[in-house]
Motif scaffolding. Structure first.
Motif, mmCIF file in Angstrom:
data_model
loop_
_atom_site.group_PDB
_atom_site.id
_atom_site.type_symbol
_atom_site.label_atom_id
_atom_site.label_comp_id
_atom_site.label_asym_id
_atom_site.label_seq_id
_atom_site.Cartn_x
_atom_site.Cartn_y
_atom_site.Cartn_z
ATOM 1 N N TYR A 1 0.813 -1.190 -0.142
ATOM 2 C CA TYR A 1 0.013 0.013 0.130
ATOM 3 C C TYR A 1 0.953 1.269 0.065
ATOM 4 C CZ TYR A 1 -4.544 -2.306 0.473
ATOM 5 O OH TYR A 1 -5.622 -3.180 0.229
ATOM 6 N N VAL A 2 1.805 1.294 0.729
ATOM 7 C CA VAL A 2 2.940 2.499 0.591
ATOM 8 C C VAL A 2 3.408 2.640 -0.799
ATOM 9 C CG1 VAL A 2 5.049 3.276 1.229
ATOM 10 C CG2 VAL A 2 3.611 2.149 2.957
ATOM 11 N N PHE A 3 3.918 1.625 -1.307
ATOM 12 C CA PHE A 3 4.450 1.741 -2.766
ATOM 13 C C PHE A 3 3.418 2.331 -3.846
ATOM 14 C CE2 PHE A 3 8.144 -1.271 -1.582
ATOM 15 C CZ PHE A 3 8.894 -0.130 -1.504
ATOM 16 N N GLN A 4 2.011 1.880 -3.623
ATOM 17 C CA GLN A 4 1.017 2.292 -4.224
ATOM 18 C C GLN A 4 0.643 3.415 -4.151
ATOM 19 O OE1 GLN A 4 -2.217 -0.348 -3.245
ATOM 20 N NE2 GLN A 4 -1.954 -1.536 -5.051
ATOM 21 N N LEU A 5 0.983 4.344 -3.175
ATOM 22 C CA LEU A 5 0.913 5.645 -2.756
ATOM 23 C C LEU A 5 2.038 6.451 -3.479
ATOM 24 C CD1 LEU A 5 -0.180 5.693 0.952
ATOM 25 C CD2 LEU A 5 -1.603 6.228 -1.215
ATOM 26 N N TYR A 6 3.209 5.921 -3.684
ATOM 27 C CA TYR A 6 4.285 6.831 -3.862
ATOM 28 C C TYR A 6 5.064 6.495 -5.232
ATOM 29 C CZ TYR A 6 3.838 8.844 0.747
ATOM 30 O OH TYR A 6 3.333 9.144 1.954
ATOM 31 N N ILE A 7 4.631 5.375 -5.714
ATOM 32 C CA ILE A 7 5.364 4.915 -7.062
ATOM 33 C C ILE A 7 4.353 4.683 -8.182
ATOM 34 C CG2 ILE A 7 6.659 3.123 -8.183
ATOM 35 C CD1 ILE A 7 7.924 2.289 -5.536
ATOM 36 N N ASP A 8 4.550 5.718 -9.284
ATOM 37 C CA ASP A 8 3.605 5.655 -10.365
ATOM 38 C C ASP A 8 3.812 4.623 -11.589
ATOM 39 O OD1 ASP A 8 2.336 7.936 -9.045
ATOM 40 O OD2 ASP A 8 3.477 9.168 -10.082
ATOM 41 N N THR A 9 4.977 4.422 -11.792
ATOM 42 C CA THR A 9 5.262 3.625 -12.888
ATOM 43 C C THR A 9 4.675 2.084 -12.286
ATOM 44 O OG1 THR A 9 7.116 5.046 -13.546
ATOM 45 C CG2 THR A 9 7.102 2.652 -14.342
ATOM 46 N N ILE A 10 3.927 1.531 -13.330
ATOM 47 C CA ILE A 10 3.629 0.194 -13.054
ATOM 48 C C ILE A 10 4.557 -1.003 -12.709
ATOM 49 C CG2 ILE A 10 1.985 -1.728 -14.020
ATOM 50 C CD1 ILE A 10 0.280 0.730 -12.969
ATOM 51 N N ILE A 11 5.469 -1.112 -13.751
ATOM 52 C CA ILE A 11 6.459 -2.277 -13.603
ATOM 53 C C ILE A 11 7.248 -1.933 -12.421
ATOM 54 C CG2 ILE A 11 8.385 -3.393 -14.545
ATOM 55 C CD1 ILE A 11 7.323 -2.803 -17.480
#
Length: 487
Positions: free
Chosen positions: A437-447
């Motif tokens: 959930y943290v990475f979903q908030l702060y990283i935009d690039t899917i791969i």
């Protein structure tokens, strides 16, 4: 967790083979799903599912029976050759019957006219699956040969795919390449098997001894496949190719993850069958306990990760037009753990214990309930309803198989080790949830988001279990360090 090196190597090789089966669709599916469109994928998947029923008839439950019985003969080449020839001959007869039934069904059902060409292509699998006699390699735990030929034919199939699948009408070519990838090496399998054993078609098949358990196992397999495949069939009949195409994406991803997780389970089945058949019950229970504990540790984080990253995985593998299947993937991810442990109870306990009649009873109940679930939920919720039906069916099957296995597995399931592993894994999964959930908030690039989520989640999960002094994790750490030291 002390286990012979051969079993570890077999698990590694089978894991590699399953990874190849993972990589192949991960590379091909994004390409094919965009080329063929949702409707093209619907025709492809409907045809593949339809032929699956006749593959079941051709197989006749022989693989499961052969592994159970053949494991007792593998140290005697003469007895094993006779047994293998008898089973192979019975398999040839069942394949002929399957082809006859397939062609009759094509003639009778006019609404199959749009699928005939694709169905015929997929039907090639019937003969070559029988010819491949892969159960011989499972009995002898010869996974090196299977893995090598899988690598070769996956590479060839990949090249053929990019060369010949270019537009929406090429779903027949894709079907042909799929068949080649799956069974193209089975001629080599048969030739190689004949170098190991004297396998041939024989007149005397000792049918009275083999047929009853084969038929019971086959009937169980039919019932299992009803609740596996009926979702696609009923969804196609009630809703259409578009819904089947969306649901097929979720099922494809679910199947890939499930296949990776069951690498250890697959290679352990013949060993457990051998131990039970030779009445080495202490060793049998010790190995079964190790298997259950290990599967708990690896299956729960896989479910959590797949649930949280469903949208990202759909976008990566299939593209935006398949985003409606995200909810289906979230739902069906829960079926993984039920499916795995249902398989443990059936193939690792009930089959070796020759309780195939009880397995049949459970699968019939599950199949009947699944049909009811499908006709109730699919008209309302379409592909999401089909996903929920899969979860319910796998849960019911696990509970029933567990009930019939309880006298054998009771002391293992309620043991302190299993309970602690379950508790440790759930705490580790909480860490995975937070990381994703943290990475979903702060990283935009899917791969990048997927890669970072997987790596960080694995690290956090690993650390939590290590801090909790989890025995399975400690064993894996020691094994990894020992491997690094020796290499």
């Amino acid at each position: 967790m002390n286990r012979s090196r051969s079993l570890g190597i077999n698990a590694l090789l089978n894991g590699l083979r399953n990874c190849l089966n993972l990589i192949f669709p991960l590379v091909t599916f994004p390409y094919v799903s965009r080329i063929l469109s949702v409707k093209g994928m619907g025709i492809y998947n409907f045809s593949n599912t339809y032929v699956g029923y006749f593959l079941l008839i051709a197989g006749l439950g022989i693989n499961t029976y052969a592994v159970r019985e053949g494991a007792k003969y593998r140290d005697n080449t003469t007895n094993m050759s006779l047994f293998a020839s008898q089973v192979f001959t019975i398999n040839i007869y069942s394949t002929i019957i399957a082809y006859l039934l397939l062609f009759v069904s094509i003639i009778i059902f006019n609404n199959l006219s749009n699928y005939v060409a694709c169905i015929i292509i997929f039907s090639i699998q019937l003969f070559f699956t029988t010819l491949g006699t892969e159960w011989i390699y499972v009995i002898y735990e010869d996974y090196s040969y299977i893995t090598i030929r899988s690598i070769l034919f996956k590479i060839i199939s990949l090249a053929l795919l990019f060369m010949f699948v270019k537009n929406k009408s090429d779903y027949l070519i894709y079907a042909g390449i799929t068949v080649f990838s799956a069974v193209g090496s089975n001629i080599l399998n048969y030739i190689h098997a004949k170098s190991m054993l004297s396998i041939r078609i024989v007149r005397k098949t000792d049918l009275h001894r083999h047929l009853k358990p084969i038929i019971i196992i086959f009937a169980s397999a039919v019932a299992v496949n009803i609740y596996i495949y009926s979702n696609n069939i009923i969804l196609g009949l009630l809703k259409g190719d578009y819904d089947v195409g969306l649901f097929s994406v979720a099922v494809k991803i679910y199947t890939i993850v499930q296949g990776i997780l069951t690498a250890v389970l697959t290679v352990t089945i013949p060993r457990l069958a051998m131990l039970y058949g030779k009445k080495l019950f202490n060793k049998y229970h010790a190995l079964l306990a190790e298997l259950i504990n290990f599967l708990i540790i690896i299956s729960l984080p896989a479910i959590v990760g797949l649930f949280v990253l469903s949208k990202e995985v759909i976008l990566l593998i299939a593209g935006e037009k398949y985003l409606p299947s995200t909810q289906s993937l979230k739902v069906i991810s829960f079926a993984i753990v039920f499916s795995i442990f249902s398989w443990v109870f059936s193939d690792c306990v009930l089959i070796p214990a020759k309780r195939e009649a009880k397995l049949f009873r459970g699968t019939v109940i599950t199949a009947a309930l699944n049909l009811i679930f499908n006709f109730i939920l699919i008209p309302i919720y379409a592909y999401n309803g089909a996903a929920f039906c899969t979860v319910l069916s796998e849960l019911v099957m696990m509970v029933i198989n567990g009930y019939y296995s309880w006298d054998i597995v009771r002391n293992i399931v309620i043991s302190r080790n299993v309970i602690k592993n379950l508790f440790d894994s759930l705490l580790g999964c909480l860490g995975i949830l937070i990381v994703c959930y943290v990475f979903q908030l702060y990283i935009d690039t899917i791969i990048f988001r997927i890669c970072m989520s997987i790596v960080a989640s694995a690290f956090v999960y690993f650390c939590i279990l290590a801090l909790l002094k989890n025995k399975v994790m400690i064993y894996l750490i020691k094994s990894g360090l020992k491997f690094i030291k020796h290499n």
